[in-house]
Design a protein around this motif. Structure first.
Motif, PDB file in Angstrom:
ATOM      1  N   VAL A   1      52.106  -9.514  13.820  1.00 25.15           N
ATOM      2  CA  VAL A   1      52.990  -9.149  14.937  1.00 25.15           C
ATOM      3  C   VAL A   1      54.020  -8.124  14.467  1.00 25.15           C
ATOM      4  O   VAL A   1      54.284  -7.126  15.153  1.00 25.15           O
ATOM      5  CB  VAL A   1      53.689 -10.406  15.523  1.00 25.15           C
ATOM      6  N   VAL A   2      54.584  -8.344  13.272  1.00 23.72           N
ATOM      7  CA  VAL A   2      55.539  -7.386  12.687  1.00 23.72           C
ATOM      8  C   VAL A   2      54.894  -6.003  12.589  1.00 23.72           C
ATOM      9  O   VAL A   2      55.469  -4.986  13.002  1.00 23.72           O
ATOM     10  CB  VAL A   2      56.000  -7.849  11.276  1.00 23.72           C
ATOM     11  N   ASP A   3      53.687  -5.970  12.053  1.00 19.74           N
ATOM     12  CA  ASP A   3      52.987  -4.699  11.842  1.00 19.74           C
ATOM     13  C   ASP A   3      52.675  -4.014  13.176  1.00 19.74           C
ATOM     14  O   ASP A   3      52.819  -2.790  13.308  1.00 19.74           O
ATOM     15  CB  ASP A   3      51.674  -4.927  11.076  1.00 19.74           C
ATOM     16  N   THR A   4      52.244  -4.814  14.145  1.00 21.73           N
ATOM     17  CA  THR A   4      51.879  -4.239  15.449  1.00 21.73           C
ATOM     18  C   THR A   4      53.115  -3.675  16.149  1.00 21.73           C
ATOM     19  O   THR A   4      53.074  -2.565  16.705  1.00 21.73           O
ATOM     20  CB  THR A   4      51.201  -5.322  16.327  1.00 21.73           C
ATOM     21  N   LEU A   5      54.202  -4.433  16.102  1.00 23.06           N
ATOM     22  CA  LEU A   5      55.439  -3.943  16.725  1.00 23.06           C
ATOM     23  C   LEU A   5      55.889  -2.627  16.085  1.00 23.06           C
ATOM     24  O   LEU A   5      56.278  -1.685  16.785  1.00 23.06           O
ATOM     25  CB  LEU A   5      56.554  -4.995  16.609  1.00 23.06           C
ATOM     26  N   ALA A   6      55.838  -2.576  14.759  1.00 24.97           N
ATOM     27  CA  ALA A   6      56.282  -1.369  14.049  1.00 24.97           C
ATOM     28  C   ALA A   6      55.433  -0.163  14.436  1.00 24.97           C
ATOM     29  O   ALA A   6      55.948   0.936  14.682  1.00 24.97           O
ATOM     30  CB  ALA A   6      56.229  -1.606  12.539  1.00 24.97           C
ATOM     31  N   THR A   7      54.130  -0.374  14.514  1.00 25.80           N
ATOM     32  CA  THR A   7      53.222   0.730  14.870  1.00 25.80           C
ATOM     33  C   THR A   7      53.497   1.215  16.287  1.00 25.80           C
ATOM     34  O   THR A   7      53.613   2.421  16.554  1.00 25.80           O
ATOM     35  CB  THR A   7      51.756   0.244  14.762  1.00 25.80           C
ATOM     36  N   ILE A   8      53.619   0.264  17.203  1.00 29.34           N
ATOM     37  CA  ILE A   8      53.794   0.637  18.605  1.00 29.34           C
ATOM     38  C   ILE A   8      55.152   1.296  18.836  1.00 29.34           C
ATOM     39  O   ILE A   8      55.261   2.257  19.614  1.00 29.34           O
ATOM     40  CB  ILE A   8      53.617  -0.611  19.510  1.00 29.34           C
ATOM     41  N   MET A   9      56.179   0.809  18.156  1.00 29.58           N
ATOM     42  CA  MET A   9      57.523   1.365  18.412  1.00 29.58           C
ATOM     43  C   MET A   9      57.629   2.841  18.018  1.00 29.58           C
ATOM     44  O   MET A   9      58.420   3.577  18.615  1.00 29.58           O
ATOM     45  CB  MET A   9      58.586   0.519  17.737  1.00 29.58           C
ATOM     46  N   THR A  10      56.839   3.251  17.040  1.00 29.35           N
ATOM     47  CA  THR A  10      56.822   4.677  16.693  1.00 29.35           C
ATOM     48  C   THR A  10      56.389   5.496  17.908  1.00 29.35           C
ATOM     49  O   THR A  10      56.987   6.524  18.247  1.00 29.35           O
ATOM     50  CB  THR A  10      55.849   4.929  15.526  1.00 29.35           C
ATOM     51  N   ASP A  11      55.335   5.027  18.573  1.00 29.41           N
ATOM     52  CA  ASP A  11      54.855   5.722  19.776  1.00 29.41           C
ATOM     53  C   ASP A  11      55.872   5.613  20.915  1.00 29.41           C
ATOM     54  O   ASP A  11      56.091   6.571  21.661  1.00 29.41           O
ATOM     55  CB  ASP A  11      53.531   5.113  20.259  1.00 29.41           C
ATOM     56  N   GLU A  12      56.474   4.448  21.057  1.00 27.79           N
ATOM     57  CA  GLU A  12      57.402   4.234  22.185  1.00 27.79           C
ATOM     58  C   GLU A  12      58.598   5.179  22.105  1.00 27.79           C
ATOM     59  O   GLU A  12      59.092   5.657  23.119  1.00 27.79           O
ATOM     60  CB  GLU A  12      57.883   2.777  22.227  1.00 27.79           C
ATOM     61  N   LYS A  13      59.050   5.432  20.872  1.00 33.08           N
ATOM     62  CA  LYS A  13      60.178   6.374  20.709  1.00 33.08           C
ATOM     63  C   LYS A  13      59.777   7.759  21.198  1.00 33.08           C
ATOM     64  O   LYS A  13      60.565   8.459  21.829  1.00 33.08           O
ATOM     65  CB  LYS A  13      60.626   6.419  19.240  1.00 33.08           C
ATOM     66  N   TRP A  14      58.547   8.145  20.881  1.00 32.88           N
ATOM     67  CA  TRP A  14      58.073   9.457  21.354  1.00 32.88           C
ATOM     68  C   TRP A  14      57.937   9.441  22.870  1.00 32.88           C
ATOM     69  O   TRP A  14      58.259  10.436  23.532  1.00 32.88           O
ATOM     70  CB  TRP A  14      56.731   9.825  20.697  1.00 32.88           C
ATOM     71  N   HIS A  15      57.493   8.339  23.451  1.00 32.01           N
ATOM     72  CA  HIS A  15      57.362   8.263  24.922  1.00 32.01           C
ATOM     73  C   HIS A  15      58.715   8.541  25.578  1.00 32.01           C
ATOM     74  O   HIS A  15      58.812   9.300  26.548  1.00 32.01           O
ATOM     75  CB  HIS A  15      56.869   6.876  25.363  1.00 32.01           C
ATOM     76  N   ILE A  16      59.742   7.911  25.045  1.00 31.21           N
ATOM     77  CA  ILE A  16      61.074   8.109  25.631  1.00 31.21           C
ATOM     78  C   ILE A  16      61.507   9.567  25.477  1.00 31.21           C
ATOM     79  O   ILE A  16      62.073  10.154  26.401  1.00 31.21           O
ATOM     80  CB  ILE A  16      62.086   7.133  24.989  1.00 31.21           C
ATOM     81  N   ARG A  17      61.176  10.148  24.335  1.00 33.13           N
ATOM     82  CA  ARG A  17      61.605  11.531  24.086  1.00 33.13           C
ATOM     83  C   ARG A  17      60.911  12.509  25.039  1.00 33.13           C
ATOM     84  O   ARG A  17      61.555  13.326  25.686  1.00 33.13           O
ATOM     85  CB  ARG A  17      61.336  11.911  22.627  1.00 33.13           C
ATOM     86  N   TRP A  18      59.583  12.366  25.180  1.00 33.20           N
ATOM     87  CA  TRP A  18      58.890  13.364  26.008  1.00 33.20           C
ATOM     88  C   TRP A  18      59.245  13.204  27.484  1.00 33.20           C
ATOM     89  O   TRP A  18      59.406  14.208  28.187  1.00 33.20           O
ATOM     90  CB  TRP A  18      57.378  13.366  25.759  1.00 33.20           C
ATOM     91  N   VAL A  19      59.400  11.960  27.928  1.00 31.20           N
ATOM     92  CA  VAL A  19      59.715  11.761  29.344  1.00 31.20           C
ATOM     93  C   VAL A  19      61.144  12.257  29.638  1.00 31.20           C
ATOM     94  O   VAL A  19      61.383  12.886  30.669  1.00 31.20           O
ATOM     95  CB  VAL A  19      59.542  10.284  29.761  1.00 31.20           C
ATOM     96  N   THR A  20      62.055  12.003  28.704  1.00 33.97           N
ATOM     97  CA  THR A  20      63.431  12.490  28.884  1.00 33.97           C
ATOM     98  C   THR A  20      63.451  14.019  28.970  1.00 33.97           C
ATOM     99  O   THR A  20      64.106  14.601  29.849  1.00 33.97           O
ATOM    100  CB  THR A  20      64.316  12.021  27.705  1.00 33.97           C
ATOM    101  N   GLU A  21      62.706  14.657  28.064  1.00 40.47           N
ATOM    102  CA  GLU A  21      62.667  16.124  28.068  1.00 40.47           C
ATOM    103  C   GLU A  21      62.022  16.662  29.348  1.00 40.47           C
ATOM    104  O   GLU A  21      62.482  17.647  29.924  1.00 40.47           O
ATOM    105  CB  GLU A  21      61.912  16.635  26.838  1.00 40.47           C
TER     106      GLU A  21
END
Lengths: 188, 79
Positions: A119-139
């Protein structure tokens, strides 16, 4: 035999279900967008959400269980609370409100004590993508201020953030017992 | 350029892949789609094809195809 508690299995299944719903949503949108950076980034977003559903499926299997098939997703209640988005700006605003909720939930989960390593590993992997999601949608939303007006974009985002708070509150009320388990994970 | 309501109805039928005869003024829009997201897709695509920009508030109270065409004709006239 699974090392997952029932409440943990429910929560991970819920994450998976929401990622699938997100993938289907962005997949349908990506199919129709004809040009530009949004076409590119929406397709990547779609691919990420699909991958995340796979990561959660793999994670649950590594923990010795099968995912539960839940009859709802978090997104189901969004349109009712915030109204149907009818243009790309409104779609991006509801997406940003939702993505902020997702990353907040995953951060809270990652800080819970004693969570299993998959679960730790999965959360870490997904959160990298989620940060980018927030960045591209904000832009992308920023880029629409010239077309729709900065005030309109800001007001639309606020409307969906308020709707998200309402949905999350009712969600916590309905599933308090299962969600409270999030903060009570024990070492396996 | 002011849009014609029949043109809009034809586009709705095309986008939803339904028989144009089923897209009448008194047809309930939600009856034409499988789910609410199909409605979002159709409305976004309709804007793409017509160049008319719709906001959520424009579609408040829209129930029928006739309601939808009226809104789009009005907005196209004002554009």
């Amino acid at each position: 035999m699974s090392s997952l508690r029932e409440s943990e299995l429910w929560l991970l299944s819920f994450y998976r279900q929401s990622e699938i719903a997100g993938a289907l949503f962005f997949g349908r949108l990506a199919k129709n967008i004809r040009r530009g950076a949004i076409q590119r980034d929406m397709a990547k977003h779609f691919a990420d959400e699909s991958q995340h559903a796979w990561y959660w499926t793999r994670c649950v299997h590594e923990l010795g269980a099968d995912v539960q098939n839940l009859p709802f997703t978090y997104q189901d209640q969004y349109i009712e609370a915030g109204g149907m988005p009818v243009n790309m700006m409104e779609i991006l605003a509801v997406t940003l409100a939702f993505e902020r909720r997702v990353i907040g939930q995953y951060v809270a989960h990652s800080r819970a004590p004693g969570i299993a390593q998959p679960v730790v590993d999965t959360l870490a992997t997904i959160m990298t993508d989620e940060k980018w999601h927030i960045r591209w949608v904000t832009e992308a939303l920023d880029g629409m201020k010239a077309e729709y007006g900065a005030d309109v974009v800001t007001a639309t985002l606020k409307r969906y953030i308020d709707a998200d708070r309402e949905v999350y509150r009712s969600f916590l009320d309905e599933y308090a017992e299962r969600m409270s388990g999030l903060m009570q994970f024990k070492s396996k | 350029m002011m849009l014609d309501s029949n043109v809009i109805k034809a586009k709705v039928a095309e986008l939803l892949r339904v028989d144009p005869m089923k897209v009448q003024d008194d047809t309930i829009v939600s009856d034409l789609v499988a789910d609410s997201f199909a409605l979002v897709e159709m409305v976004v695509e309709l804007q793409e094809q017509t160049g008319i920009r719709l906001m959520q508030k424009d579609l408040q109270g829209v129930r029928t195809v006739g309601d939808l065409t009226q809104v789009m004709v009005r907005l196209s006239a004002a554009a």
